[in-house]
Design an enzyme around this catalytic site. Sequence first.
Site, PDB file in Angstrom:
ATOM      1  N   HIS A  67      -2.382   4.554  -0.288  1.00  0.00           N
ATOM      2  CA  HIS A  67      -1.343   3.565  -0.035  1.00  0.00           C
ATOM      3  C   HIS A  67      -1.136   3.415   1.457  1.00  0.00           C
ATOM      4  O   HIS A  67      -1.504   4.279   2.250  1.00  0.00           O
ATOM      5  CB  HIS A  67      -0.023   3.965  -0.698  1.00  0.00           C
ATOM      6  N   CYS A 215       7.846  11.163   4.021  1.00  0.00           N
ATOM      7  CA  CYS A 215       6.417  11.184   4.309  1.00  0.00           C
ATOM      8  C   CYS A 215       6.120  10.084   5.324  1.00  0.00           C
ATOM      9  O   CYS A 215       6.994   9.268   5.618  1.00  0.00           O
ATOM     10  CB  CYS A 215       5.592  11.003   3.033  1.00  0.00           C
TER      11      CYS A 215
END
Length: 700
Positions: A67, A215
Amino acid sequence: MTDMITADLVDLELDLSAETKEAAARFLAERMVALGRVTDLDGFLADVAAREAQMPTGLDGGIGIPHCRSAHVSEPTLAFGRSARGIDFGAPDGPADLIFLIAAPAGADDAHLTILSSLARQLMDAEFTQALRDAGDAESAASLIRGDGPAGGRETPRGAARTTADPQPKTSEPPGEDDTPAPEDDAPPAEVDAPLAEVDAPPAEPFRIVAVTSCPTGIAHTYMAAESLESAAREAGVELTVETQGSAGFTRLDPAVIAVADGVILAHDVPVRDKSRFAGKPTVDVAVKAGINRPAELIAEVREKAARGETTADAPSAPVDKAGDGEDGYGTKLRKWLMSGVSYMVPFVAAGGLLIALGFAIGGWKIDKAPSVAEHFIWTDHTSWAALLFQIGGLAFAFLVPVLAGYIAYGMADRPGLVPGFVGGSVAVTINAGFLGGLAAGLIAGAVVMGIQRVRIPAVLRGIMPVVVIPLISSAVVGFLMFLVVGKPIASLQSALTDWLEGLTGANAVILGVIIGLMMCFDLGGPLNKVAYAFAVGGLTHPTDGSLKVMAAAMAAGMVPPLAMALATTVRGKLFTKTERENGKAAWFLGASFITEGAIPFAAADPLRVIPASMAGGAVTGALSMAFGCTLRAPHGGAFVVPLIGRPLLYVVAIAAGVCVSTAVVVLFKGARKATPPTADDATAAARTDTDRVPAGAAL
């Protein structure tokens, strides 16, 4: 999620087309390109590879989630592939058979990013992943992911900063055949054999944990770690509150929730914002993948730390990425925005100013007239080296106003505020608006970006908003306002302020010195201290005799509190605890280095005596420094730049006088107490008697 994935974005036989993660990402991305969701295949794949290089995206349980956020994505999109052989995405337990390619525009709005985070949470559900493995066709798989198929009744995962490990609801069952029926109205109450204390005993308080997950992209791992921790907390009977610092923004944990928490879990791959909120509590600090793969271990570990009484050390708050919470008043927000700019400016001030000072020290006061070292440099000539230091320092110091403006805007509008903030700061330098111009440019830039962000933008343009539209429009608006509207009046005000400082003599100069000294010592490195310091440093951008006097007074006053506390612990150590006496030894060096924060441990323990004493000494030093006409070209350095000070002997006298005043006042205040609280050492000594000696190191 209905428009984010369709059957055309699903391939249930991905192993026939791809054997590596790069090939899998390319094959799924080509489907996005075919539907117009990705505008540049190679550019998008480069962004995917860059994200993969930061940390593998394979997860336990056979899941791969490549992603990224990319300017080449026109709208948030999911593509799903299933591989019978499996494809290696770096997961500890082996290849992934379920692969999700998640594409988010660089400027995706909160609603779309929340949907993507919901998918990330769903991937932690074994029933959901098994249903995908059993799906017979692409439409069924897409329907499952959208939530309108057989698994559509699954609850949408919760958002950030909620208490998610709620107690199990109590159930009420009808009485069985053996249950005693309710008595008639006239019947006497039944006797109860159990003691009342047992019946009314409250349930045990659950162990409370607060957690933060984050993240690099803030799309997948952030929310998967949160879901994993929540699930493990429910199984362990623990009350857990999670703050997910993701791309969709985040809601800060309620300070009251943090205050009652028994432990903290930080699962992150980027710095935790406002980490100092959790100081003083048992803390487990790990990578975000640990929150996904071994949440039960993390919960057990933090409980063990709490049982042992192991906590993190208290620490001063670090600068935050975006200052000013939504609940703050305007005054508080303004202060945070300004302090955000000042905190990022200070390193440029220290580095540039000290290099300039060293250049003057080595090459003399005419070193500023030296030619460019790029054109004329003699390796064996000390003057050339002095010119090199001076010119490097000058370049670093030139960033002062642009950095101030850029990070004020950053504090207001996050990263989109940086470009117009720096542009506005540079304009302020160009038109000689100085420090005041930088303040105005930063506030204007942040306001302009915040205004643009409120405008509803068509989905097709969202991908280019953060990289093209916002920088272009905001820079043009800020530049126009600074050049043609507000810049010239601010430049005139800056010039008037400079002339006023230059003309300060006699009583006026002494009064200004008193004010600067009081501000430098009031909060010992806090906002008021930073305002006074920033005012002094701002004068160095266009140095005059008056501005150099102000800089000297500010540094001298800032050195007083830690030096005074060090002296007080030396001459009257009995008035201080053992810990304070140890801190006093370090305060000598901190004070000599112009680190006012060296007095904070003393002020925290006894603010009503230490702060007034510090302010008294600071006012005396500031007044004497201005009266003596001391000057300073370096913005930092303390005793190490005394040779660079105008009238250095008188400068030392001013500092010594303030230190003596502060020491006398704090000793007087502390000595006036009716009783000095005994230290741990004093209590130990008092517990020992001639008939009952306790060996050293033994438990009392």
